[in-house]
Design a protein around this motif. Structure first.
Motif, mmCIF file in Angstrom:
data_model
loop_
_atom_site.group_PDB
_atom_site.id
_atom_site.type_symbol
_atom_site.label_atom_id
_atom_site.label_comp_id
_atom_site.label_asym_id
_atom_site.label_seq_id
_atom_site.Cartn_x
_atom_site.Cartn_y
_atom_site.Cartn_z
ATOM 1 N N LEU A 32 1.350 3.419 1.168
ATOM 2 C CA LEU A 32 1.567 3.770 2.335
ATOM 3 C C LEU A 32 2.311 2.611 3.055
ATOM 4 C CD1 LEU A 32 -1.364 6.377 3.316
ATOM 5 C CD2 LEU A 32 0.783 6.731 1.873
ATOM 6 N N CYS A 33 2.893 2.870 4.160
ATOM 7 C CA CYS A 33 3.746 1.955 4.990
ATOM 8 C C CYS A 33 2.733 1.113 5.629
ATOM 9 C CB CYS A 33 4.560 2.697 5.895
ATOM 10 S SG CYS A 33 5.111 1.586 7.309
ATOM 11 N N ASN A 34 1.280 1.406 5.866
ATOM 12 C CA ASN A 34 0.504 0.886 6.546
ATOM 13 C C ASN A 34 -0.494 0.002 5.559
ATOM 14 O OD1 ASN A 34 -0.959 2.768 5.164
ATOM 15 N ND2 ASN A 34 -1.810 3.706 7.384
ATOM 16 N N GLY A 35 0.003 -0.116 4.312
ATOM 17 C CA GLY A 35 -0.745 -1.024 3.359
ATOM 18 C C GLY A 35 -1.794 -0.255 2.597
ATOM 19 N N VAL A 36 -2.143 1.074 2.727
ATOM 20 C CA VAL A 36 -3.107 1.757 2.228
ATOM 21 C C VAL A 36 -2.971 2.111 0.795
ATOM 22 C CG1 VAL A 36 -4.468 3.917 2.233
ATOM 23 C CG2 VAL A 36 -4.067 2.418 4.299
ATOM 24 N N LEU A 37 -3.436 1.835 -0.297
ATOM 25 C CA LEU A 37 -3.286 2.584 -1.664
ATOM 26 C C LEU A 37 -3.826 3.733 -1.555
ATOM 27 C CD1 LEU A 37 -3.698 -0.376 -4.204
ATOM 28 C CD2 LEU A 37 -1.640 1.067 -3.656
ATOM 29 N N LEU A 38 -3.199 4.949 -1.799
ATOM 30 C CA LEU A 38 -3.891 6.409 -1.899
ATOM 31 C C LEU A 38 -3.872 6.810 -3.281
ATOM 32 C CD1 LEU A 38 -4.926 8.670 -0.232
ATOM 33 C CD2 LEU A 38 -2.460 9.471 0.004
ATOM 34 N N PHE A 39 -5.118 6.989 -3.878
ATOM 35 C CA PHE A 39 -5.163 7.534 -5.189
ATOM 36 C C PHE A 39 -5.015 8.851 -5.530
ATOM 37 C CE2 PHE A 39 -6.983 3.339 -4.913
ATOM 38 C CZ PHE A 39 -6.137 2.615 -6.005
ATOM 39 N N GLU A 40 -4.709 9.569 -6.611
ATOM 40 C CA GLU A 40 -4.552 10.905 -6.644
ATOM 41 C C GLU A 40 -5.855 11.706 -6.552
ATOM 42 O OE1 GLU A 40 -4.740 11.388 -11.459
ATOM 43 O OE2 GLU A 40 -2.869 11.653 -10.467
ATOM 44 N N ASP A 41 -6.957 10.996 -6.836
ATOM 45 C CA ASP A 41 -8.391 11.636 -6.612
ATOM 46 C C ASP A 41 -8.813 11.658 -5.204
ATOM 47 O OD1 ASP A 41 -9.097 9.085 -5.976
ATOM 48 O OD2 ASP A 41 -10.585 8.912 -7.593
ATOM 49 N N THR A 42 -7.885 11.280 -4.089
ATOM 50 C CA THR A 42 -8.255 11.077 -2.534
ATOM 51 C C THR A 42 -8.810 9.976 -2.330
ATOM 52 O OG1 THR A 42 -10.020 12.694 -2.436
ATOM 53 C CG2 THR A 42 -7.792 13.460 -2.472
ATOM 54 N N GLY A 43 -9.076 8.990 -3.322
ATOM 55 C CA GLY A 43 -9.833 7.810 -2.978
ATOM 56 C C GLY A 43 -8.659 6.775 -2.390
ATOM 57 N N GLU A 44 -9.150 5.708 -1.539
ATOM 58 C CA GLU A 44 -8.282 4.842 -0.973
ATOM 59 C C GLU A 44 -8.841 3.408 -1.091
ATOM 60 O OE1 GLU A 44 -7.785 6.147 3.299
ATOM 61 O OE2 GLU A 44 -7.721 8.206 2.575
ATOM 62 N N LEU A 45 -7.817 2.532 -1.171
ATOM 63 C CA LEU A 45 -7.910 0.933 -0.855
ATOM 64 C C LEU A 45 -7.304 0.542 0.313
ATOM 65 C CD1 LEU A 45 -9.306 -1.334 -2.244
ATOM 66 C CD2 LEU A 45 -7.163 -1.751 -3.593
ATOM 67 N N LEU A 46 -8.282 0.077 1.156
ATOM 68 C CA LEU A 46 -7.426 -0.538 2.273
ATOM 69 C C LEU A 46 -7.149 -1.923 2.312
ATOM 70 C CD1 LEU A 46 -9.876 1.069 4.910
ATOM 71 C CD2 LEU A 46 -8.168 2.039 3.874
ATOM 72 N N PRO A 47 -6.205 -2.387 3.013
ATOM 73 C CA PRO A 47 -5.723 -3.659 2.975
ATOM 74 C C PRO A 47 -6.553 -4.745 2.889
ATOM 75 C CG PRO A 47 -4.095 -2.486 4.340
ATOM 76 C CD PRO A 47 -5.473 -1.672 4.006
ATOM 77 N N ASP A 48 -7.816 -4.353 3.495
ATOM 78 C CA ASP A 48 -8.797 -5.520 3.717
ATOM 79 C C ASP A 48 -9.735 -5.491 2.592
ATOM 80 O OD1 ASP A 48 -10.100 -3.293 4.006
ATOM 81 O OD2 ASP A 48 -11.017 -3.945 6.256
ATOM 82 N N GLY A 49 -9.244 -4.834 1.463
ATOM 83 C CA GLY A 49 -10.281 -4.674 0.391
ATOM 84 C C GLY A 49 -11.251 -3.818 0.345
ATOM 85 N N GLN A 50 -11.437 -2.850 1.590
ATOM 86 C CA GLN A 50 -12.429 -1.843 1.816
ATOM 87 C C GLN A 50 -12.082 -0.666 0.914
ATOM 88 O OE1 GLN A 50 -12.885 -0.320 5.664
ATOM 89 N NE2 GLN A 50 -14.551 1.091 5.104
ATOM 90 N N VAL A 51 -13.179 0.124 0.083
ATOM 91 C CA VAL A 51 -12.754 0.990 -0.682
ATOM 92 C C VAL A 51 -13.157 2.253 -0.027
ATOM 93 C CG1 VAL A 51 -13.473 2.252 -2.904
ATOM 94 C CG2 VAL A 51 -13.306 -0.195 -2.795
ATOM 95 N N ILE A 52 -12.608 3.529 0.082
ATOM 96 C CA ILE A 52 -12.820 4.756 0.570
ATOM 97 C C ILE A 52 -12.851 5.378 -0.424
ATOM 98 C CG2 ILE A 52 -12.067 6.728 2.195
ATOM 99 C CD1 ILE A 52 -12.366 3.881 3.790
ATOM 100 N N ASP A 53 -14.298 5.996 -0.607
ATOM 101 C CA ASP A 53 -14.386 7.069 -1.815
ATOM 102 C C ASP A 53 -13.562 8.388 -1.760
ATOM 103 O OD1 ASP A 53 -16.423 5.494 -2.968
ATOM 104 O OD2 ASP A 53 -18.022 6.311 -1.778
#
Length: 68
Positions: free
Chosen positions: A33-54
């Protein structure tokens, strides 16, 4: 940094998934995404600071259907 008008939500915002797609690779299961978030198909996310969103996709009803 986002150049969209109005600007996309930041990676820290609760609505971060509303940012525009920069790269989309469904065959690999992720989008950037434009804000640097990696969005995964399982709806998990990896934020630019390395934080993982389940993953947070809706769960099933929990009911088991059996044949009559």
């Amino acid at each position: 940094m986002c150049q969209h008008q109005p600007p996309c939500p930041s990676a820290e915002s609760a609505d971060r998934e509303a940012a525009h797609l920069v790269a989309h690779h469904p065959e690999q299961g992720w989008s950037l995404l434009c804000n640097g978030v990696l969005l995964f198909e399982d709806t998990g996310e990896l934020l630019p600071d390395g934080q993982v969103i389940d993953p947070h996709r809706p769960m099933g009803t929990g009911q088991v259907v059996t044949a009559a």
